[in-house]
Design a protein around this motif. Sequence first.
Motif, PDB file in Angstrom:
ATOM      1  N   MET A   1      -7.314  -4.464   5.354  1.00 58.12           N
ATOM      2  CA  MET A   1      -6.017  -5.188   4.632  1.00 58.12           C
ATOM      3  C   MET A   1      -5.431  -6.193   5.586  1.00 58.12           C
ATOM      4  SD  MET A   1      -3.892  -3.427   1.735  1.00 58.12           S
ATOM      5  CE  MET A   1      -5.829  -3.383   1.456  1.00 58.12           C
ATOM      6  N   GLY A   2      -5.364  -7.291   5.246  1.00 50.88           N
ATOM      7  CA  GLY A   2      -4.795  -8.381   6.276  1.00 50.88           C
ATOM      8  C   GLY A   2      -3.172  -8.250   6.297  1.00 50.88           C
ATOM      9  N   LYS A   3      -2.874  -8.964   7.345  1.00 48.89           N
ATOM     10  CA  LYS A   3      -1.564  -8.724   7.831  1.00 48.89           C
ATOM     11  C   LYS A   3      -0.573  -9.622   6.718  1.00 48.89           C
ATOM     12  CE  LYS A   3       0.210  -6.592  11.687  1.00 48.89           C
ATOM     13  NZ  LYS A   3      -0.688  -5.253  11.129  1.00 48.89           N
ATOM     14  N   THR A   4      -1.004 -10.855   6.823  1.00 49.07           N
ATOM     15  CA  THR A   4      -0.092 -11.392   5.925  1.00 49.07           C
ATOM     16  C   THR A   4      -0.420 -11.447   4.518  1.00 49.07           C
ATOM     17  OG1 THR A   4      -1.673 -13.198   6.114  1.00 49.07           O
ATOM     18  CG2 THR A   4       0.081 -13.401   7.781  1.00 49.07           C
ATOM     19  N   TRP A   5       0.654 -11.538   3.520  1.00 48.92           N
ATOM     20  CA  TRP A   5       0.583 -11.412   2.314  1.00 48.92           C
ATOM     21  C   TRP A   5       0.974 -12.733   1.509  1.00 48.92           C
ATOM     22  CZ3 TRP A   5       3.895 -11.611  -1.812  1.00 48.92           C
ATOM     23  CH2 TRP A   5       3.211 -11.263  -3.221  1.00 48.92           C
TER      24      TRP A   5
ATOM     25  N   ASP B   1      -9.142  -0.921  -0.216  1.00 46.69           N
ATOM     26  CA  ASP B   1      -9.387  -2.091   0.219  1.00 46.69           C
ATOM     27  C   ASP B   1      -9.717  -3.170  -1.036  1.00 46.69           C
ATOM     28  OD1 ASP B   1     -11.577  -0.909  -0.807  1.00 46.69           O
ATOM     29  OD2 ASP B   1     -12.887  -1.162   0.942  1.00 46.69           O
ATOM     30  N   GLY B   2      -8.857  -2.700  -1.990  1.00 42.36           N
ATOM     31  CA  GLY B   2      -9.205  -3.481  -3.178  1.00 42.36           C
ATOM     32  C   GLY B   2      -8.052  -4.513  -3.528  1.00 42.36           C
ATOM     33  N   ALA B   3      -8.160  -5.262  -4.417  1.00 42.41           N
ATOM     34  CA  ALA B   3      -7.217  -6.506  -4.886  1.00 42.41           C
ATOM     35  C   ALA B   3      -5.796  -5.956  -5.331  1.00 42.41           C
ATOM     36  CB  ALA B   3      -7.773  -7.300  -5.776  1.00 42.41           C
ATOM     37  N   HIS B   4      -6.062  -4.901  -6.088  1.00 43.40           N
ATOM     38  CA  HIS B   4      -4.970  -4.503  -6.816  1.00 43.40           C
ATOM     39  C   HIS B   4      -3.654  -3.608  -5.751  1.00 43.40           C
ATOM     40  CE1 HIS B   4      -7.537  -4.696 -10.107  1.00 43.40           C
ATOM     41  NE2 HIS B   4      -6.277  -4.755 -11.036  1.00 43.40           N
ATOM     42  N   VAL B   5      -4.298  -3.201  -4.681  1.00 40.63           N
ATOM     43  CA  VAL B   5      -3.296  -2.508  -3.731  1.00 40.63           C
ATOM     44  C   VAL B   5      -2.887  -3.624  -2.868  1.00 40.63           C
ATOM     45  CG1 VAL B   5      -3.385  -0.943  -1.559  1.00 40.63           C
ATOM     46  CG2 VAL B   5      -4.370  -0.166  -3.655  1.00 40.63           C
ATOM     47  N   GLU B   6      -3.892  -4.713  -2.579  1.00 41.64           N
ATOM     48  CA  GLU B   6      -3.322  -5.678  -1.676  1.00 41.64           C
ATOM     49  C   GLU B   6      -2.099  -6.416  -2.405  1.00 41.64           C
ATOM     50  OE1 GLU B   6      -3.568  -7.134   0.978  1.00 41.64           O
ATOM     51  OE2 GLU B   6      -2.974  -8.976   0.639  1.00 41.64           O
ATOM     52  N   PHE B   7      -2.205  -6.720  -3.893  1.00 37.83           N
ATOM     53  CA  PHE B   7      -1.298  -7.527  -4.487  1.00 37.83           C
ATOM     54  C   PHE B   7      -0.104  -6.651  -4.515  1.00 37.83           C
ATOM     55  CE2 PHE B   7       1.124  -8.432  -8.409  1.00 37.83           C
ATOM     56  CZ  PHE B   7       1.467  -9.600  -8.102  1.00 37.83           C
ATOM     57  N   LEU B   8       0.041  -5.344  -4.889  1.00 43.53           N
ATOM     58  CA  LEU B   8       1.388  -4.735  -5.144  1.00 43.53           C
ATOM     59  C   LEU B   8       2.097  -4.323  -3.894  1.00 43.53           C
ATOM     60  CD1 LEU B   8       0.266  -2.699  -8.264  1.00 43.53           C
ATOM     61  CD2 LEU B   8       1.786  -4.438  -8.197  1.00 43.53           C
ATOM     62  N   ARG B   9       1.183  -4.237  -2.765  1.00 42.96           N
ATOM     63  CA  ARG B   9       1.773  -3.908  -1.456  1.00 42.96           C
ATOM     64  C   ARG B   9       3.062  -5.129  -1.107  1.00 42.96           C
ATOM     65  NH1 ARG B   9       0.210  -6.070   3.768  1.00 42.96           N
ATOM     66  NH2 ARG B   9      -1.314  -7.807   3.427  1.00 42.96           N
TER      67      ARG B   9
ATOM     68  N   GLU C   1       1.050   4.893   3.241  1.00 43.32           N
ATOM     69  CA  GLU C   1       1.214   3.761   4.445  1.00 43.32           C
ATOM     70  C   GLU C   1       1.161   2.380   4.046  1.00 43.32           C
ATOM     71  OE1 GLU C   1       2.277   3.927   7.487  1.00 43.32           O
ATOM     72  OE2 GLU C   1       2.431   6.087   7.072  1.00 43.32           O
ATOM     73  N   ALA C   2      -0.162   2.188   2.914  1.00 40.26           N
ATOM     74  CA  ALA C   2      -0.328   0.885   2.555  1.00 40.26           C
ATOM     75  C   ALA C   2       0.960   0.556   1.237  1.00 40.26           C
ATOM     76  CB  ALA C   2      -1.659   1.181   1.519  1.00 40.26           C
ATOM     77  N   LEU C   3       1.231   1.121   0.594  1.00 38.28           N
ATOM     78  CA  LEU C   3       2.423   0.782  -0.375  1.00 38.28           C
ATOM     79  C   LEU C   3       3.756   0.961   0.173  1.00 38.28           C
ATOM     80  CD1 LEU C   3       0.564   1.688  -3.637  1.00 38.28           C
ATOM     81  CD2 LEU C   3       0.607  -0.312  -2.780  1.00 38.28           C
TER      82      LEU C   3
END
Length: 451
Positions: free
Chosen positions: A1-5, A274-282, A306-308
Motif C-alpha cells: 500500500m502506497g504512503k500517499t493517498w 492490496d486491492g483498490a477498494h481498501v486503498e480507496f476507503l483507507r 491497521e489498514a483502515l
Amino acid sequence: MGKTWSPTSWQGFPAAQQPDWPDQADLDRALKQITSYPPLVFAGEARRLTTSLGHVAAGNAFLLQAGDCAESFEEFSAVDIREKLRVILQMAVVLTYSLGVPVVKVGRIAGQFAKPRSSPFEQVGDLMLPSFRGHIVNDATATQAARTPNPDRLVQAYHQSASTLNLLRAFTKGGFADLHRVHQWTQEFVTSSPEGERYEQLAEEIDRALRFMRACGVNTESTSTLHEVDVYTSHEALLLGYEQALTRQDSLTGSWYDCSAHMLWIGERTRQLDGAHVEFLRGVGNPIGCKVGPEASPEFVLEICEALNPNRIPGRLTLISRMGANKVEDSLRPLLRAARDAGHPIVWACDPMHGNTFTSQGGRKTRHFDDVCAEIAGFIRAHHAEQTWPGGIHVELTGNNVTECLGGADEILDEHLGDRYETVCDPRLNGRQSLDLAFRVAELMRAAGVA
Ligand code: TRP
Ligand code: MN
C-alpha cells in the motif's frame, strides 16, 4: 500500500468486480457529470456518525443497519421509502426500549445499487450474457441490450439517491419519526399478528413513559430528540469511479470524505488488502465497514484494522461478520480475541443473512427466518464468551409484504415464495419478519445478560 493517498490512488491497484463498460469516453462523461454535482451528504454528518459508532464500539450503544439488498430503479416511490423507514423505526424503538441504550440507525438506502457477482457472465438458454450488477450498471432482463452496462445509469442512481435522501430527511425531521406517533407506525397486517400485538403493548408503555415525563414537568413538545431521529445512509462502495466522483475535500478540516453516503462498506469479495477498494476507503474520513466471512483469519482482521483504522479512532471501523448460523460461534471467537487483545476499537455487527442463503426446492434464492435468528444467537454467544460487545445487526429487509424469506410468524413456506417474490437481488425479510426479529434480538441480548 502506497504512503500517499488521493481520490485517484486506487487506480494503481487491482479493482475487483468492476463492470465492463463498453465505451470509456461514455463512462468518463457520466463520471465527470457526477463530479460536478453537489455532494449527497455533508462531512460533519459523517463525523457525527463516527462519534455515535464510537459509543457502539465502547459497548454503550447498538447499531441497526438495514435496508434492501439492492435498491431498484422501479421500486422507487414515496410509499416504498416510507415503509422501509417505518420498519426501521419500529425495530429501533423495540431495541431502544428493550436494550436501554441508544440505537444508531443506518439504512442500506439512498445509494445501495451495485452488486458484486460470482461470475461476470450468465448463461441464459443459449445466450451468454453479462451478469446483472444492479440498476446502477444494467438491467436484469435477459437480453444483450438490457445487460450491457450503461453509464447513464450512474447518473440516474445519483438522482435517485438524492431524492431518496431528501424524503428521508423530511420524514425523520418533519414529524413522521415523532415518538408520540409510535402507534401510527403500525400497519394493519402487523396489528393483527402476534408480534404486532407485542409491538402495540410496547407502544402503550412508551406512551405511558411520555405521560410520566410530562407529569414530572418535562415539556415533551419542546424536546426535539423525542420528535426527530438521525437515520444515516450507507452502501457497499463497489464502483470506485462513482465513489471517487463524489469524494470531496471538507472545507472545515481539509480531509477527504466520500459524500455519496455517510457510511461505506467493503464487501467480502473486494476486501483484498492490496486491492483498490481498501486503498480507496483507507483515505476517506467516513465511518467504514468491512464484511468478514468464515475464511477471514485473525491475521487478516489485524491487518485490515491497521489498514483502515491505523489511528484507532473509535467508530471509524465496523466489522460485519457473515459466517453462517452453524459456523459463527467457532469462526468469530478467534477474530474477536485478536482485535480485543490488540486493543482495536471495533464495532462488531452481525449480518445474519448472507451466510444463510440457499436455493429453495422451487429454485428461488431464499433464507430461513430461524437460521437468521440462530446466527444472531451464535454471534451474541461468541461475544459473551470473549467479553466483547455484540454491537449490532446488519439486515436486508423491506417494508413491503413480500414472500422472499421462509418462516417467521406467518410461516412462509416454499410454495409461498412465488406469491410476492419482488427482490432484484437477495431475499429480504418482510415487515412482520423484521419486527419479529427486533423482538428476538432484544430477548437474545437479555438472555445472554448483555442488556
Ligand atoms: N431521537 C431519539 C432516538 O433516535 C428518540 C426517538 C425519536 C426515536 N423518534 C424515534 C427512537 C423513533 C427510535 C425510533 O433514539
Ligand atoms: Mn445481499
